[in-house]
Design an enzyme around this catalytic site. Structure first.
Site, short mmCIF file in Angstrom:
data_model
loop_
_atom_site.label_atom_id
_atom_site.label_comp_id
_atom_site.label_asym_id
_atom_site.label_seq_id
_atom_site.Cartn_x
_atom_site.Cartn_y
_atom_site.Cartn_z
N HIS A 45 10.46 12.94 -28.16
CA HIS A 45 9.45 12.96 -29.46
C HIS A 45 9.43 11.62 -30.21
O HIS A 45 10.49 11.02 -30.24
CB HIS A 45 10.31 13.83 -30.59
CG HIS A 45 9.64 13.95 -31.79
ND1 HIS A 45 10.41 13.34 -32.95
CD2 HIS A 45 8.24 14.00 -32.07
CE1 HIS A 45 9.55 13.62 -33.93
NE2 HIS A 45 8.19 13.96 -33.48
N ASP A 95 -7.56 0.80 -19.46
CA ASP A 95 -8.59 0.76 -18.75
C ASP A 95 -8.59 -0.19 -17.20
O ASP A 95 -7.23 -0.78 -17.28
CB ASP A 95 -9.96 0.37 -19.47
CG ASP A 95 -9.89 -1.43 -19.94
OD1 ASP A 95 -9.23 -2.18 -19.25
OD2 ASP A 95 -10.28 -1.59 -21.10
N TYR A 146 -12.42 -2.23 -23.45
CA TYR A 146 -11.71 -1.79 -24.56
C TYR A 146 -11.36 -0.18 -24.42
O TYR A 146 -11.25 0.64 -25.44
CB TYR A 146 -12.40 -2.11 -25.80
CG TYR A 146 -13.18 -3.35 -25.77
CD1 TYR A 146 -11.99 -4.18 -26.15
CD2 TYR A 146 -14.34 -3.93 -26.00
CE1 TYR A 146 -12.28 -5.67 -26.40
CE2 TYR A 146 -14.64 -4.95 -25.95
CZ TYR A 146 -13.46 -5.94 -26.33
OH TYR A 146 -13.91 -7.50 -26.29
N GLY A 147 -11.43 0.30 -23.40
CA GLY A 147 -11.16 1.92 -22.93
C GLY A 147 -9.67 2.05 -22.85
O GLY A 147 -9.08 2.50 -21.88
N ASN A 148 -8.82 1.57 -24.18
CA ASN A 148 -7.60 1.97 -23.96
C ASN A 148 -7.05 2.97 -25.40
O ASN A 148 -7.56 2.77 -26.50
CB ASN A 148 -6.86 0.48 -24.39
CG ASN A 148 -7.58 -0.35 -23.24
OD1 ASN A 148 -7.46 -0.19 -22.05
ND2 ASN A 148 -7.86 -1.35 -23.91
#
Length: 142
Positions: free
Chosen positions: A22, A30, A130-132
């Site tokens: 947790h 990307d 920016y695909g993060n």
């Protein structure tokens, strides 16, 4: 192969998701991201784009509901409000699994250190810049 599990969830990725506790965070990045440099632990999912990987992970991993923000995305340069198509896809995928959670944009100076501190970095072949996204693991309630 296992029944009911997305086959994108490799044995290494499943073991990592199970081992995380947790509050631990996992970063999905990307194909251009320096994953080897930034990841304490790196899992490569070459050949898979970000959204199918995000969808597969969210199908089994709970998101933390003890904190106000638990899903984060990269931004386009220094613009918190810019939404590239990849960000719209991230938001839609997260809303499908976690409809009550907001995807919080983080500027580079805040995003990159968080990736470096993440439990694991998952490197995809996502071609869009920016695909993060970073996910904070929650709990399974009894």
């Amino acid at each position: 192969m296992l029944k009911g599990l997305n086959p994108i969830l490799s044995p290494e990725l499943l073991a990592t998701l199970r081992a995380m506790g947790h509050g631990d965070e996992i970063a999905l990045v990307d194909g251009n991201y320096p994953g080897l440099e930034h990841g304490r632990r790196l899992i490569r999912l070459d050949g898979h784009h970000l959204i199918p990987v995000l969808d597969a992970i969210l199908s089994v991993m709970p998101i933390d509901d003890f904190v106000p923000e638990a899903i984060f995305r990269a931004t386009v340069k220094q613009d918190l409000n810019a939404l590239d198509p990849v960000h719209r896809d991230i938001i839609a995928c997260c809303a499908k699994h976690e409809p009550d959670r907001v995807v919080t944009p983080l500027l580079g100076p805040d995003f990159y250190p968080r990736v470096k501190a993440a439990h694991t970095v998952v490197q995809t072949s996502e071609p869009r810049l920016y695909g993060n996204v970073i996910l904070r693991k929650g709990v399974i309630y009894p």
